[in-house]
Design a protein around this motif. Structure first.
Motif, short mmCIF file in Angstrom:
data_model
loop_
_atom_site.label_atom_id
_atom_site.label_comp_id
_atom_site.label_asym_id
_atom_site.label_seq_id
_atom_site.Cartn_x
_atom_site.Cartn_y
_atom_site.Cartn_z
N PRO A 148 -49.38 -30.29 36.92
CA PRO A 148 -50.01 -29.24 37.73
C PRO A 148 -51.35 -28.83 37.14
CG PRO A 148 -48.20 -28.34 36.46
CD PRO A 148 -48.17 -29.82 36.26
N GLY A 149 -52.25 -28.39 37.99
CA GLY A 149 -53.56 -27.94 37.54
C GLY A 149 -53.51 -26.49 37.08
N ALA A 150 -54.50 -26.09 36.35
CA ALA A 150 -54.62 -24.70 35.90
C ALA A 150 -56.10 -24.34 35.89
CB ALA A 150 -54.03 -24.54 34.50
N ALA A 151 -56.39 -23.10 36.19
CA ALA A 151 -57.77 -22.63 36.21
C ALA A 151 -58.16 -22.13 34.82
CB ALA A 151 -57.93 -21.51 37.22
N CYS A 152 -59.39 -22.42 34.42
CA CYS A 152 -59.90 -21.93 33.14
C CYS A 152 -60.38 -20.49 33.29
CB CYS A 152 -61.06 -22.81 32.67
SG CYS A 152 -60.56 -24.47 32.20
N PRO A 153 -60.26 -19.69 32.24
CA PRO A 153 -60.67 -18.29 32.34
C PRO A 153 -62.17 -18.11 32.52
CG PRO A 153 -60.13 -18.82 30.08
CD PRO A 153 -59.75 -20.01 30.91
N ASN A 154 -62.96 -19.11 32.11
CA ASN A 154 -64.41 -18.99 32.24
C ASN A 154 -64.92 -19.55 33.56
OD1 ASN A 154 -64.00 -21.67 31.70
ND2 ASN A 154 -65.18 -21.72 29.82
N GLY A 155 -64.03 -19.93 34.46
CA GLY A 155 -64.42 -20.42 35.79
C GLY A 155 -64.83 -21.88 35.83
N GLU A 156 -64.81 -22.58 34.70
CA GLU A 156 -65.18 -24.00 34.68
C GLU A 156 -63.95 -24.86 34.91
OE1 GLU A 156 -67.78 -25.33 31.61
OE2 GLU A 156 -68.57 -23.33 31.28
N GLN A 157 -64.20 -26.13 35.24
CA GLN A 157 -63.12 -27.07 35.46
C GLN A 157 -62.51 -27.50 34.11
OE1 GLN A 157 -61.85 -28.29 38.35
NE2 GLN A 157 -63.12 -26.79 39.37
N VAL B 133 -42.16 -32.96 30.75
CA VAL B 133 -43.36 -33.18 29.95
C VAL B 133 -44.10 -31.85 29.86
CG1 VAL B 133 -45.55 -34.42 29.81
CG2 VAL B 133 -43.54 -35.56 30.73
N THR B 134 -44.58 -31.55 28.66
CA THR B 134 -45.33 -30.32 28.42
C THR B 134 -46.71 -30.69 27.90
OG1 THR B 134 -43.30 -29.19 27.82
CG2 THR B 134 -45.34 -28.12 27.19
N GLY B 135 -47.75 -30.04 28.42
CA GLY B 135 -49.11 -30.29 27.97
C GLY B 135 -49.89 -28.99 27.92
N SER B 136 -51.03 -29.03 27.24
CA SER B 136 -51.92 -27.87 27.14
C SER B 136 -53.23 -28.19 27.84
CB SER B 136 -52.20 -27.53 25.68
OG SER B 136 -51.01 -27.25 25.01
N VAL B 137 -53.59 -27.38 28.83
CA VAL B 137 -54.85 -27.58 29.55
C VAL B 137 -55.99 -27.21 28.62
CG1 VAL B 137 -56.24 -26.79 31.49
CG2 VAL B 137 -53.80 -27.14 31.78
N VAL B 138 -57.01 -28.09 28.54
CA VAL B 138 -58.16 -27.86 27.68
C VAL B 138 -59.35 -27.43 28.54
CG1 VAL B 138 -59.74 -28.91 26.02
CG2 VAL B 138 -57.34 -29.60 26.07
N CYS B 139 -59.91 -26.28 28.22
CA CYS B 139 -61.04 -25.73 28.95
C CYS B 139 -62.31 -25.84 28.10
CB CYS B 139 -60.80 -24.27 29.31
SG CYS B 139 -59.42 -24.04 30.43
N PRO B 140 -63.47 -26.17 28.70
CA PRO B 140 -64.71 -26.26 27.94
C PRO B 140 -65.10 -24.90 27.37
CG PRO B 140 -65.15 -26.54 30.28
CD PRO B 140 -63.67 -26.46 30.12
N GLY B 141 -65.41 -24.86 26.10
CA GLY B 141 -65.81 -23.63 25.44
C GLY B 141 -64.64 -22.74 25.04
#
Length: 109
Positions: A94-103, A66-74
């Protein structure tokens, strides 16, 4: 004495000139967004797999990816995550960190 009359532009000509400028601006903005937007591979859920949130279930006799795209706020879709779901089993993406530091707000499949 006959003096030349100053030319007067009609309202239509002014409107058309403004529209040309607006269209040019819109095209340039869209081109800039397309060039600088982060590219994310297309997300996919194979047949026989259901996903909700970060959990995926496999109802088939074979392991499926399964492939997905993590969505980050902003930021929007940011990075691709993949997981292999075992036959007749479940797994968490699996989890991934957003570049802006938000969940992350979710995963697009």
């Amino acid at each position: 004495m006959n003096l030349p009359r100053p030319s007067v532009r009609s309202g239509y000509e002014d409107w058309w000139s403004q529209m040309r400028c607006t269209r040019w601006y819109a095209v340039m903005m869209l081109a800039g967004i397309a060039v600088f937007a982060p590219t994310v591979a297309s997300a996919s859920i194979p047949p026989g797999v259901q996903c909700a949130g970060t959990m995926c279930w496999n109802d088939t006799d074979e392991p499926l990816q399964v492939t997905g795209s993590v969505v980050c706020p902003g930021v929007g879709p940011f990075t691709e995550v993949q997981a292999t779901v075992p036959p007749h089993g479940s797994t968490m993406m699996p989890g991934a960190a957003c570049p802006n530091g938000e969940q992350p707000v979710g995963i697009n499949y």
